[in-house]
Design an enzyme around this catalytic site. Structure first.
Site, PDB file in Angstrom:
ATOM      1  N   PHE A  35       0.829  -1.210   0.000  1.00 37.39           N
ATOM      2  CA  PHE A  35       0.000   0.000   0.000  1.00 37.39           C
ATOM      3  C   PHE A  35       0.864   1.262   0.000  1.00 37.39           C
ATOM      4  O   PHE A  35       1.692   1.476   0.892  1.00 37.39           O
ATOM      5  CB  PHE A  35      -0.911  -0.016   1.225  1.00 37.39           C
ATOM      6  CG  PHE A  35      -1.947   1.088   1.226  1.00 37.39           C
ATOM      7  CD1 PHE A  35      -2.795   1.262   0.139  1.00 37.39           C
ATOM      8  CD2 PHE A  35      -2.075   1.923   2.313  1.00 37.39           C
ATOM      9  CE1 PHE A  35      -3.761   2.265   0.145  1.00 37.39           C
ATOM     10  CE2 PHE A  35      -3.038   2.935   2.322  1.00 37.39           C
ATOM     11  CZ  PHE A  35      -3.882   3.097   1.237  1.00 37.39           C
ATOM     12  N   ASP A  37       3.371   4.144   0.025  1.00 38.53           N
ATOM     13  CA  ASP A  37       4.801   4.071   0.342  1.00 38.53           C
ATOM     14  C   ASP A  37       5.043   3.496   1.743  1.00 38.53           C
ATOM     15  O   ASP A  37       6.060   3.746   2.372  1.00 38.53           O
ATOM     16  CB  ASP A  37       5.436   5.468   0.244  1.00 38.53           C
ATOM     17  CG  ASP A  37       4.829   6.428   1.252  1.00 38.53           C
ATOM     18  OD1 ASP A  37       3.743   6.097   1.806  1.00 38.53           O
ATOM     19  OD2 ASP A  37       5.418   7.493   1.508  1.00 38.53           O
ATOM     20  N   GLU A  38       4.073   2.690   2.239  1.00 39.02           N
ATOM     21  CA  GLU A  38       4.180   2.199   3.622  1.00 39.02           C
ATOM     22  C   GLU A  38       5.440   1.372   3.864  1.00 39.02           C
ATOM     23  O   GLU A  38       6.094   1.514   4.910  1.00 39.02           O
ATOM     24  CB  GLU A  38       2.938   1.383   4.005  1.00 39.02           C
ATOM     25  CG  GLU A  38       1.718   2.247   4.310  1.00 39.02           C
ATOM     26  CD  GLU A  38       0.503   1.450   4.801  1.00 39.02           C
ATOM     27  OE1 GLU A  38      -0.459   2.089   5.240  1.00 39.02           O
ATOM     28  OE2 GLU A  38       0.492   0.202   4.718  1.00 39.02           O
ATOM     29  N   HIS A 215     -22.765  -3.902  15.305  1.00 37.58           N
ATOM     30  CA  HIS A 215     -22.546  -2.557  14.760  1.00 37.58           C
ATOM     31  C   HIS A 215     -23.649  -2.082  13.795  1.00 37.58           C
ATOM     32  O   HIS A 215     -24.140  -0.960  13.953  1.00 37.58           O
ATOM     33  CB  HIS A 215     -21.176  -2.483  14.061  1.00 37.58           C
ATOM     34  CG  HIS A 215     -20.028  -2.761  14.980  1.00 37.58           C
ATOM     35  ND1 HIS A 215     -18.974  -3.592  14.637  1.00 37.58           N
ATOM     36  CD2 HIS A 215     -19.766  -2.338  16.237  1.00 37.58           C
ATOM     37  CE1 HIS A 215     -18.127  -3.646  15.644  1.00 37.58           C
ATOM     38  NE2 HIS A 215     -18.566  -2.908  16.622  1.00 37.58           N
TER      39      HIS A 215
HETATM   40  P1  NAD Z   1      -6.075  -0.950   9.751  1.00 35.51           P
HETATM   41  O1  NAD Z   1      -7.264  -0.055   9.737  1.00 35.51           O
HETATM   42  O2  NAD Z   1      -4.907  -0.500  10.549  1.00 35.51           O
HETATM   43  O3  NAD Z   1      -5.641  -1.227   8.249  1.00 35.51           O
HETATM   44  C1  NAD Z   1      -5.138  -0.177   7.519  1.00 35.51           C
HETATM   45  C2  NAD Z   1      -4.077  -0.711   6.600  1.00 35.51           C
HETATM   46  O4  NAD Z   1      -4.686  -1.457   5.553  1.00 35.51           O
HETATM   47  C3  NAD Z   1      -3.272   0.356   5.946  1.00 35.51           C
HETATM   48  O5  NAD Z   1      -2.212   0.783   6.777  1.00 35.51           O
HETATM   49  C4  NAD Z   1      -2.806  -0.346   4.695  1.00 35.51           C
HETATM   50  O6  NAD Z   1      -1.681  -1.164   4.979  1.00 35.51           O
HETATM   51  C5  NAD Z   1      -3.958  -1.248   4.359  1.00 35.51           C
HETATM   52  N1  NAD Z   1      -4.841  -0.606   3.353  1.00 35.51           N
HETATM   53  C6  NAD Z   1      -5.845   0.251   3.582  1.00 35.51           C
HETATM   54  N2  NAD Z   1      -6.454   0.606   2.433  1.00 35.51           N
HETATM   55  C7  NAD Z   1      -5.809  -0.062   1.449  1.00 35.51           C
HETATM   56  C8  NAD Z   1      -5.964  -0.137   0.046  1.00 35.51           C
HETATM   57  N3  NAD Z   1      -6.919   0.551  -0.598  1.00 35.51           N
HETATM   58  N4  NAD Z   1      -5.142  -0.940  -0.649  1.00 35.51           N
HETATM   59  C9  NAD Z   1      -4.186  -1.653  -0.029  1.00 35.51           C
HETATM   60  N5  NAD Z   1      -3.981  -1.623   1.311  1.00 35.51           N
HETATM   61  C10 NAD Z   1      -4.785  -0.830   2.033  1.00 35.51           C
HETATM   62  O7  NAD Z   1      -6.524  -2.396  10.211  1.00 35.51           O
HETATM   63  P2  NAD Z   1      -6.336  -3.041  11.655  1.00 35.51           P
HETATM   64  O8  NAD Z   1      -6.705  -2.044  12.712  1.00 35.51           O
HETATM   65  O9  NAD Z   1      -5.031  -3.721  11.700  1.00 35.51           O
HETATM   66  O10 NAD Z   1      -7.500  -4.116  11.645  1.00 35.51           O
HETATM   67  C11 NAD Z   1      -7.445  -5.297  10.851  1.00 35.51           C
HETATM   68  C12 NAD Z   1      -8.784  -5.999  10.994  1.00 35.51           C
HETATM   69  O11 NAD Z   1      -9.021  -6.309  12.378  1.00 35.51           O
HETATM   70  C13 NAD Z   1      -9.979  -5.156  10.559  1.00 35.51           C
HETATM   71  O12 NAD Z   1     -10.918  -6.011   9.977  1.00 35.51           O
HETATM   72  C14 NAD Z   1     -10.535  -4.593  11.856  1.00 35.51           C
HETATM   73  O13 NAD Z   1     -11.904  -4.327  11.764  1.00 35.51           O
HETATM   74  C15 NAD Z   1     -10.248  -5.744  12.804  1.00 35.51           C
HETATM   75  N6  NAD Z   1     -10.100  -5.333  14.212  1.00 35.51           N
HETATM   76  C16 NAD Z   1      -9.243  -4.336  14.571  1.00 35.51           C
HETATM   77  C17 NAD Z   1      -9.078  -4.013  15.908  1.00 35.51           C
HETATM   78  C18 NAD Z   1      -8.086  -2.951  16.343  1.00 35.51           C
HETATM   79  O14 NAD Z   1      -8.026  -2.634  17.537  1.00 35.51           O
HETATM   80  N7  NAD Z   1      -7.274  -2.400  15.470  1.00 35.51           N
HETATM   81  C19 NAD Z   1      -9.801  -4.712  16.904  1.00 35.51           C
HETATM   82  C20 NAD Z   1     -10.672  -5.740  16.502  1.00 35.51           C
HETATM   83  C21 NAD Z   1     -10.808  -6.053  15.160  1.00 35.51           C
END
Ligand code: NAD
Length: 403
Positions: A35, A37-38, A215
């Protein structure tokens, strides 16, 4: 012997997972992040400042600057071909894209793990493997083990909470490599003592346990009659619930229980026990934090774990707030959750008027058409994960597809 672990992702969860797994002896971890420049930003930040997983209890996991224990790259093919296990750690809407790029290169001895996988990950991953003439294994973990947030990109991530126990489902088709109990043991070693991984054998029940009936009903109840005027502040998500929210939360959940009861009668050999009411579910998850357990509404209003949690909002130019309907509460939980429950209901022949009402509203907010004339009609694999988009049209096909 060393184990090549290839992690796909670049967000909150991927940060924690990379830190924890690269600390395990003999684990050779590569993060593939395509994704923007990550990969570059992460590599630079880690080289200059090290990498820290923070727990807030003094037991942080620290990797010193210049001595990272894992690498971050954009390179897919090489890192999939050499992998002993591939783990996807990202929001569900990215799975289709990543599985399409992974399946041609993944060795048949290498399982694909969704951490989290969320409902439908098994048949989506199997679909891509089969498209490539492969017979591999898939493990789908229901949710992320941690509540976590990146503090500084590529450098520091906060673990706010760790779950006690999480469910997974798996399809074990490999003849060698990490498979079955060996795979579970490997993933458990990467995560540490908690959360404890528990297998759910019944693929349909596994889908229900994810509970996409939290949700979307809360979003619907709050915003269905919204007049479109921006608000001065973001309203509380759980603690701001009212009788209308309870009606839809309970209503959607009870429809899911009705489907489970029906299936239990139809398939006496499958276990559908333990799909509890919404109130019991909240009490089970937050036994200490809920102060008044007498009703579902009081459970929502008096749960200290929900202190300060507000509706997802976007800021307007003049500093006011409007709801963000593209946030994961609808964007993930409808096309990767509620719609799967809806197809299971259709296949079982059980009516779900409340779930239908919520989907009909949500689809207008997500610019999609899922339900038409009371029937599911959505088959776009890129924007959702309904079984029929993968050729699954009956309950028997659903269960057999994931064997
Ligand atoms: P996140 O929101 O941090 O993910 C973002 C990342 O996804 C970006 O940094 C990028 O690497 C990638 N990304 C976003 N858009 C993109 C695109 N268009 N193309 C390619 N890559 C892209 O996700 P997270 O917080 O790690 O959560 C992962 C899963 O776990 C999700 O389904 C979330 O609902 C679930 N979840 C998260 C938490 C939490 O505390 N973070 C808790 C419970 C469940």
């Amino acid at each position: 012997k060393s184990c090549n672990i290839t992690i796909f992702g670049g967000g909150n969860g991927a940060h924690v997972l990379s830190g924890l797994s690269s600390d395990v002896v003999n684990a050779n971890v590569t993060v593939v992040d395509t994704f923007q420049d990550e990969a570059e930003r992460w590599t630079k930040a880690m080289a200059a400042n090290g990498f820290t997983v923070k727990y807030g209890n003094g037991k942080d996991l620290v990797q010193a600057p210049g001595k990272p224990k894992f690498t971050v790259t954009k390179e897919v093919q090489k890192n999939v071909e050499k992998a002993d296990v591939v783990i996807l750690c990202m929001p569900a809407f990215l799975h289709e894209m990543v599985l399409t790029s992974v399946a041609p290169y993944v060795p048949e001895t290498c399982p694909i793990v969704g951490l989290p996988g969320q409902p439908g990950f098994e048949y989506q991953a199997l679909f891509h493997l089969r498209q490539n003439g492969k017979k591999g294994s898939v493990m789908s973990i229901e949710t992320l083990p941690w509540a976590c947030r990146i503090a500084k990109y590529g450098q520091e991530v906060d673990v706010i909470g760790t779950k006690e126990c999480i469910y997974f489902s798996s399809v074990d088709q490999q003849s060698s490599g990490y498979v079955g109990a060996g795979l579970v043991q490997l993933i458990q070693t990467l995560l540490g003592a908690k959360p404890v991984l528990k297998r759910e054998e019944n693929i349909i029940k596994y889908t229900f346990l994810y509970r996409p009936t939290v949700h979307p009903p809360l979003m619907y109840a709050k915003w269905k009659n919204w007049d479109g005027k921006p608000l001065d502040a973001a309203p509380l998500f759980y603690q701001g619930a009212d009788e209308e929210a309870v009606k839809y939360l309970d209503g959607a959940t009870n429809e899911m229980i009705k489907i489970a009861d029906f299936l239990q009668t139809k398939y006496p050999d499958m276990d559908f026990s333990g799909i509890s009411s919404m109130q019991d579910c909240f009490i089970g998850e937050y036994p200490e934090q809920i102060k008044d357990k007498s009703t579902l509404l009081s459970c929502l209003k008096t749960n200290q774990a929900y202190d300060g949690l507000v509706h997802p909002m976007k800021k307007t130019d003049d500093g006011k707030f409007v709801p963000d309907f593209k946030y994961r509460y609808l964007m993930e939980d409808v096309p990767y959750g509620l719609l799967i429950i809806k197809q299971i209901a259709e296949m079982a022949g059980v009516a779900t008027p409340i779930i239908d009402e919520i989907i009909l509203w949500a689809q207008t907010k997500l610019d999609a058409e899922y339900l038409k004339d009371g029937k599911l009609c959505f088959v776009d694999r890129k924007h959702g994960r309904i079984p029929m988009a993968f050729g699954i049209k009956t309950l028997e096909e659903f269960v057999n597809y994931c064997k």
